[in-house]
Design an enzyme around this catalytic site. Structure first.
Site, PDB file in Angstrom:
ATOM      1  N   GLU A  90      60.219 -64.937  16.544  1.00 20.11           N
ATOM      2  CA  GLU A  90      61.093 -66.226  15.982  1.00 20.11           C
ATOM      3  C   GLU A  90      61.221 -67.110  17.148  1.00 20.11           C
ATOM      4  O   GLU A  90      61.399 -66.786  18.388  1.00 20.11           O
ATOM      5  CB  GLU A  90      62.483 -65.602  15.774  1.00 20.11           C
ATOM      6  CG  GLU A  90      62.853 -65.351  14.165  1.00 20.11           C
ATOM      7  CD  GLU A  90      64.030 -64.925  14.110  1.00 20.11           C
ATOM      8  OE1 GLU A  90      64.991 -65.528  14.417  1.00 20.11           O
ATOM      9  OE2 GLU A  90      64.252 -63.667  13.692  1.00 20.11           O
ATOM     10  N   CYS A 110      63.288 -55.306  20.599  1.00 16.93           N
ATOM     11  CA  CYS A 110      64.201 -55.048  21.937  1.00 16.93           C
ATOM     12  C   CYS A 110      64.503 -53.883  22.019  1.00 16.93           C
ATOM     13  O   CYS A 110      64.889 -53.153  21.034  1.00 16.93           O
ATOM     14  CB  CYS A 110      65.176 -56.277  21.852  1.00 16.93           C
ATOM     15  SG  CYS A 110      66.218 -56.105  23.452  1.00 16.93           S
ATOM     16  N   CYS A 114      72.070 -53.770  21.547  1.00 12.99           N
ATOM     17  CA  CYS A 114      73.340 -54.245  21.531  1.00 12.99           C
ATOM     18  C   CYS A 114      73.985 -54.202  20.260  1.00 12.99           C
ATOM     19  O   CYS A 114      73.241 -54.426  19.157  1.00 12.99           O
ATOM     20  CB  CYS A 114      73.338 -55.830  22.126  1.00 12.99           C
ATOM     21  SG  CYS A 114      72.892 -55.814  23.746  1.00 12.99           S
ATOM     22  N   CYS A 117      73.557 -57.422  17.767  1.00  9.40           N
ATOM     23  CA  CYS A 117      72.530 -57.973  17.555  1.00  9.40           C
ATOM     24  C   CYS A 117      71.344 -57.414  16.616  1.00  9.40           C
ATOM     25  O   CYS A 117      71.351 -56.111  16.284  1.00  9.40           O
ATOM     26  CB  CYS A 117      71.913 -58.029  19.085  1.00  9.40           C
ATOM     27  SG  CYS A 117      70.314 -59.052  19.041  1.00  9.40           S
ATOM     28  N   GLY A 157      64.574 -60.268  22.361  1.00 10.29           N
ATOM     29  CA  GLY A 157      63.726 -59.586  23.485  1.00 10.29           C
ATOM     30  C   GLY A 157      64.663 -59.677  24.505  1.00 10.29           C
ATOM     31  O   GLY A 157      65.466 -60.459  24.559  1.00 10.29           O
ATOM     32  N   GLU A 158      64.550 -58.848  25.660  1.00 11.82           N
ATOM     33  CA  GLU A 158      65.213 -58.911  26.996  1.00 11.82           C
ATOM     34  C   GLU A 158      64.133 -59.426  27.900  1.00 11.82           C
ATOM     35  O   GLU A 158      63.208 -58.580  28.281  1.00 11.82           O
ATOM     36  CB  GLU A 158      65.537 -57.171  27.260  1.00 11.82           C
ATOM     37  CG  GLU A 158      66.228 -57.216  28.795  1.00 11.82           C
ATOM     38  CD  GLU A 158      66.943 -58.369  29.153  1.00 11.82           C
ATOM     39  OE1 GLU A 158      67.958 -58.896  28.620  1.00 11.82           O
ATOM     40  OE2 GLU A 158      66.971 -58.814  30.236  1.00 11.82           O
ATOM     41  N   SER A 189      67.934 -65.840  29.835  1.00 11.87           N
ATOM     42  CA  SER A 189      69.320 -65.143  29.597  1.00 11.87           C
ATOM     43  C   SER A 189      68.712 -63.427  29.649  1.00 11.87           C
ATOM     44  O   SER A 189      67.995 -63.084  28.901  1.00 11.87           O
ATOM     45  CB  SER A 189      69.544 -65.434  28.085  1.00 11.87           C
ATOM     46  OG  SER A 189      70.655 -64.756  27.819  1.00 11.87           O
ATOM     47  N   SER A 212      74.489 -62.119  29.578  1.00  7.38           N
ATOM     48  CA  SER A 212      75.214 -61.943  28.358  1.00  7.38           C
ATOM     49  C   SER A 212      76.425 -60.776  28.966  1.00  7.38           C
ATOM     50  O   SER A 212      76.022 -59.834  29.218  1.00  7.38           O
ATOM     51  CB  SER A 212      74.347 -61.021  27.337  1.00  7.38           C
ATOM     52  OG  SER A 212      73.619 -62.077  26.842  1.00  7.38           O
ATOM     53  N   ASN A 288      77.691 -64.483  15.443  1.00  2.57           N
ATOM     54  CA  ASN A 288      76.846 -64.930  14.060  1.00  2.57           C
ATOM     55  C   ASN A 288      77.155 -63.434  13.459  1.00  2.57           C
ATOM     56  O   ASN A 288      76.386 -62.531  14.054  1.00  2.57           O
ATOM     57  CB  ASN A 288      75.483 -64.978  14.420  1.00  2.57           C
ATOM     58  CG  ASN A 288      75.186 -66.646  14.586  1.00  2.57           C
ATOM     59  OD1 ASN A 288      75.655 -67.385  14.069  1.00  2.57           O
ATOM     60  ND2 ASN A 288      74.588 -67.221  15.800  1.00  2.57           N
ATOM     61  N   CYS A 331      70.144 -64.453  16.241  1.00  3.52           N
ATOM     62  CA  CYS A 331      68.981 -63.934  17.122  1.00  3.52           C
ATOM     63  C   CYS A 331      68.084 -62.744  16.103  1.00  3.52           C
ATOM     64  O   CYS A 331      69.110 -61.677  15.809  1.00  3.52           O
ATOM     65  CB  CYS A 331      69.277 -63.278  18.024  1.00  3.52           C
ATOM     66  SG  CYS A 331      70.129 -64.206  19.411  1.00  3.52           S
TER      67      CYS A 331
HETATM   68  N1  SAH Z   1      68.324 -59.995  26.114  1.00  3.13           N
HETATM   69  C1  SAH Z   1      68.766 -61.403  26.455  1.00  3.13           C
HETATM   70  C2  SAH Z   1      68.446 -62.650  25.501  1.00  3.13           C
HETATM   71  C3  SAH Z   1      68.577 -62.891  24.114  1.00  3.13           C
HETATM   72  S1  SAH Z   1      69.806 -62.705  23.227  1.00  3.13           S
HETATM   73  C4  SAH Z   1      70.319 -61.254  26.526  1.00  3.13           C
HETATM   74  O1  SAH Z   1      70.759 -60.229  26.105  1.00  3.13           O
HETATM   75  O2  SAH Z   1      70.710 -62.065  27.083  1.00  3.13           O
HETATM   76  C5  SAH Z   1      70.728 -64.328  23.504  1.00  3.13           C
HETATM   77  C6  SAH Z   1      72.072 -64.233  23.356  1.00  3.13           C
HETATM   78  O3  SAH Z   1      72.496 -63.899  22.024  1.00  3.13           O
HETATM   79  C7  SAH Z   1      72.568 -63.168  24.188  1.00  3.13           C
HETATM   80  O4  SAH Z   1      73.816 -63.634  24.693  1.00  3.13           O
HETATM   81  C8  SAH Z   1      72.968 -61.973  23.244  1.00  3.13           C
HETATM   82  O5  SAH Z   1      74.098 -61.040  23.430  1.00  3.13           O
HETATM   83  C9  SAH Z   1      73.364 -63.146  21.993  1.00  3.13           C
HETATM   84  N2  SAH Z   1      73.509 -62.660  20.671  1.00  3.13           N
HETATM   85  C10 SAH Z   1      72.917 -61.620  19.880  1.00  3.13           C
HETATM   86  N3  SAH Z   1      73.310 -61.427  18.611  1.00  3.13           N
HETATM   87  C11 SAH Z   1      74.130 -62.220  18.628  1.00  3.13           C
HETATM   88  C12 SAH Z   1      75.007 -62.455  17.481  1.00  3.13           C
HETATM   89  N4  SAH Z   1      74.935 -61.758  16.486  1.00  3.13           N
HETATM   90  N5  SAH Z   1      75.982 -63.411  17.498  1.00  3.13           N
HETATM   91  C13 SAH Z   1      76.095 -64.206  18.791  1.00  3.13           C
HETATM   92  N6  SAH Z   1      75.334 -63.831  19.847  1.00  3.13           N
HETATM   93  C14 SAH Z   1      74.148 -62.987  19.603  1.00  3.13           C
END
Ligand code: SAH
Length: 346
Positions: A90, A110, A114, A117, A157-158, A189, A212, A288, A331
């Site tokens: 995406e 990923c 988390c 996510c 992804g990370e 990020s 994050s 979200n 995401c």
């Molecule tokens: N892996 C990296 C980058 C990808 S996610 C990281 O963890 O930073 C980008 C951001 O979106 C991160 O801060 C992640 O925690 C956040 N994120 C993931 N799912 C989400 C959700 N459902 N609502 C809000 N933020 C979210």
């Protein structure tokens, strides 16, 4: 066959030499690739023998557009692109006052898992190559007909779990004969892989870093982000502080507000205690909601209250504008939906 979007300018010069051409032909080729050309025949200043050689020995891997959603309200567009091996990634295109931005994915899936996510639900499939990350930029410009000036690595992804390709992607787009993108126009990020934060601060001191955080204490953070068990806050926060001291740059902490979990007055009090005095900025994101996770958003009103509390304590904070609220914003949601649709067809 080499995907030319994976190559640095020096490597493209080597390729020209391999083709029996002088090195400057590689520089010309590099210029064309970053003007968005994918057909060697359109690279009009290259000699015929070289374009014929390229057609046999190189490719420019455009991504295949699988799905596209456009917000009716704010110009945000979300793309699902197919990779040559059948995986999908995406990319999000956003319009801001200070220029167009793309949010790119760094991995297919990923492995960080988390809790909130969508990207990690089915685990990691594979790392993306630098070329595949660059293609998300180039092909989104092709699809939208718009130029992009900023890139955020905040898609699926990370990025620090795919460091070699992420650093190659930044280096290639930075090259002056190609995109000539300033380091300051990239934001990466991470969920908090401490040793890589340290390496990144050394190698890319000008690139913006976002971390994050999502929780102010280890117990809560470990329950939301398993990575915290490997790199708890007493390692993460000093690494972040060291980044700001080394680079002189402000660090961004992302904090997704989850109702009743990390948005209580107690949590926000701990957050203030944790970050006070640091050169930082907190980006509050009303969660979200991803139905699979069962977690609920705090909503914008609570997000504003939290922002005021942080600001009153001297910690700069903003509530992220909800772009593309009418499309699948979170995401990995588009990719997850596509996977689920494919599975239900099986
Ligand atoms: N892996 C990296 C980058 C990808 S996610 C990281 O963890 O930073 C980008 C951001 O979106 C991160 O801060 C992640 O925690 C956040 N994120 C993931 N799912 C989400 C959700 N459902 N609502 C809000 N933020 C979210």
């Amino acid at each position: 066959m080499k995907d030319l979007r994976n190559l640095t300018e020096a490597e493209m010069q080597d390729l020209a030499k391999e083709a029996g051409q002088p090195a400057f032909r590689g520089r010309q080729l590099f210029g064309w690739v970053y003007k968005g050309r994918t057909d060697f025949r359109e690279m009009t200043n290259l000699p015929e023998v070289f374009t014929a050689w390229l057609e046999e020995n190189a490719r420019i891997d455009s991504l295949k557009l699988l799905a596209r959603q456009a917000s009716k309200t704010d110009g945000t567009q979300k793309f699902l692109y197919g990779l040559p091996d059948g995986n999908a990634v995406e990319t999000v295109f956003m319009k801001y006052k200070y220029g167009n931005t793309v949010c790119v994915s760094s991995q297919a899936g990923c492995r960080m898992h988390c809790a909130f996510c969508a990207s990690g639900i089915n685990g990691l499939v594979r790392n993306l190559t630098a070329g595949e990350i660059i293609s998300q930029l180039m092909d989104t410009e092709r699809e939208t007909g718009e130029k992009v000036s900023r890139i955020v690595v905040m898609g699926t992804g990370e990025p620090f779990d795919n460091y070699e390709e992420i650093s190659r992607f930044i280096r290639i787009l930075h090259e002056k004969d190609g995109r000539n993108m300033s380091s300051r126009n990239f934001t990466v990020s991470t969920c908090g892989l401490v040793p890589v934060i340290e390496r990144f601060s050394e190698e890319f001191p000008q690139v913006n870093l976002a971390v994050s955080l999502h929780a102010p204490d280890d117990e809560l953070r470990s329950s939301l982000m398993p990575v915290n068990r490997s790199y708890p806050l007493d390692q993460l926060i000093p690494a972040c502080r060291a980044y700001t001291e080394k680079t002189g740059r402000r660090i961004t902490f992302e904090y997704a507000l989850i109702r009743g979990k990390n948005d209580t007055d107690e949590s926000i009090g701990k957050l203030i205690h944790l970050l006070r005095g640091m050169l930082c900025h907190v980006n509050l994101i009303p969660l979200n909601e991803v139905s699979e996770t069962g977690l609920l958003t705090s909503g914008r009103k609570r997000a504003e209250e939290v922002r005021e509390k942080l600001e009153a304590a001297g910690i700069p904070a903003t509530v992220r504008r909800q772009l593309g609220a009418d499309i699948d914003g979170a995401c990995g949601q588009l990719r997850l939906k596509a996977q689920q649709a494919a599975e239900s067809e099986d």
